[in-house]
Scaffold this motif. Structure first.
Motif, short mmCIF file in Angstrom:
data_model
loop_
_atom_site.label_atom_id
_atom_site.label_comp_id
_atom_site.label_asym_id
_atom_site.label_seq_id
_atom_site.Cartn_x
_atom_site.Cartn_y
_atom_site.Cartn_z
N LYS A 224 1.05 -1.18 0.06
CA LYS A 224 -0.04 -0.08 0.01
C LYS A 224 0.96 1.18 0.06
O LYS A 224 0.62 2.06 -0.94
CB LYS A 224 -1.01 -0.05 1.09
N PHE A 225 1.77 1.26 0.99
CA PHE A 225 2.91 2.64 0.91
C PHE A 225 3.55 2.52 -0.57
O PHE A 225 3.73 3.77 -0.79
CB PHE A 225 3.93 2.13 2.09
N ASP A 226 3.82 1.44 -1.14
CA ASP A 226 4.74 1.63 -2.29
C ASP A 226 3.79 2.28 -3.36
O ASP A 226 3.94 2.89 -4.26
CB ASP A 226 5.15 -0.05 -2.89
N LEU A 227 2.50 1.70 -3.62
CA LEU A 227 1.45 2.29 -4.33
C LEU A 227 1.32 3.80 -4.31
O LEU A 227 0.92 4.44 -5.13
CB LEU A 227 0.26 1.31 -4.44
N GLU A 228 1.19 4.30 -2.92
CA GLU A 228 0.97 5.59 -2.92
C GLU A 228 2.23 6.41 -2.61
O GLU A 228 2.33 7.74 -2.45
CB GLU A 228 0.12 5.64 -1.52
N GLY A 229 3.37 5.91 -2.93
CA GLY A 229 4.59 6.37 -3.05
C GLY A 229 5.21 6.85 -1.74
O GLY A 229 6.02 7.81 -1.51
N LYS A 230 4.72 6.09 -0.54
CA LYS A 230 5.15 6.43 0.73
C LYS A 230 6.75 5.75 0.93
O LYS A 230 6.80 4.68 0.89
CB LYS A 230 4.12 6.29 1.62
#
Length: 255
Positions: A224-230
């Protein structure tokens, strides 16, 4: 000398994410600043940590070589070595609790030796100033054959939960012995484990004489973080990956 932790493993295992979480763990101990070293030509540790790169070792070396060839003036009459030392110091990225040094791409296709040598030199020079040094090496075993990984207190090899992954770990483990690298301890972490699949792989690795420090379950929050660029560095401490990595590192009794 600071306590040095280096990471190795084939591509796609989540090695850089675990390196980022290791820095998060060390900062949680509040034992002083960490020197993070991205020794991968394809720099991405900064993304895991959430910081921007303004300079790399590879680029600085190329600019220095061009300055020598052009015969241009050097500031304050500094020698080329003094100028490069100054540039390296300026290239270190300062963040909250840690500093980051990035190798970046070298001066020519396939030519990594010079950049590796520089990373080694400055990691050694700076290691007295930091209680911890965390080195994220590039994927595969090339960094070992070029001896980028050296004088390491703890080598963490990361694998995905596959048969091929464990065989790669076996080769890395054997290469450390062949090259007589200065590594005090080496352990394996099997990442992205689903269910009980990691137990058989753990037995397989232990059959090769490899110490398995732990298994990290697949964490949807990382995706999820990867998808959101976090950056994974900002994962909450109750995330399953963060809790598992922290528990593994705690068990390793890092001073």
């Amino acid at each position: 000398m600071g306590f040095t932790i280096a990471f190795a493993g084939k591509g796609g295992t989540g090695k850089t994410s675990i390196a980022g979480l290791t820095i998060k763990f060390l900062l949680s101990k509040r034992s002083g600043p960490v020197l993070a070293v991205d020794a991968d030509s394809n720099a991405c540790l900064n993304e895991a940590l959430g910081v921007k790169i303004h300079a790399t070792i590879g680029k600085l070396r190329e600019e220095s070589l061009q300055a020598v060839r052009s015969g241009g003036d050097r500031p304050g009459g500094m020698s080329m070595e003094q100028l490069f030392d100054y540039q390296i110091q300026q290239s270190i990225i300062e963040a909250k609790g840690f500093d980051l040094m990035v190798m970046g791409r070298p001066e020519g296709p396939g030519c990594y030796c010079a950049a590796n040598n520089i990373i080694r030199k400055y990691t050694d020079l700076l290691s007295d100033k930091y209680p911890y040094i965390v080195i994220d090496n590039e994927a595969g075993m090339e960094h070992l054959s070029r001896r980028t990984t050296h004088k390491v207190d703890l080598l963490i090899i990361v694998s995905d939960p596959t048969f091929k992954g464990i065989l790669t770990v076996k080769r890395i483990n054997e290469l450390v012995d062949e090259l007589k690298l200065e590594v005090d301890r080496r352990v394996l972490i099997i990442n992205r484990v689903i269910g009980q699949e990691g137990e058989e792989l753990k037995k397989m690795a232990e059959g090769f004489g490899i110490n398995v420090a732990g298994l990290i379950p697949q964490d949807e929050m990382i995706f999820k973080f990867d998808l959101e660029g976090k950056p994974v560095f900002e994962l909450p401490e109750d995330a399953v990956s963060v809790q598992t990595v922290f528990n593994i590192l705690q068990s390793l009794q890092i001073p």
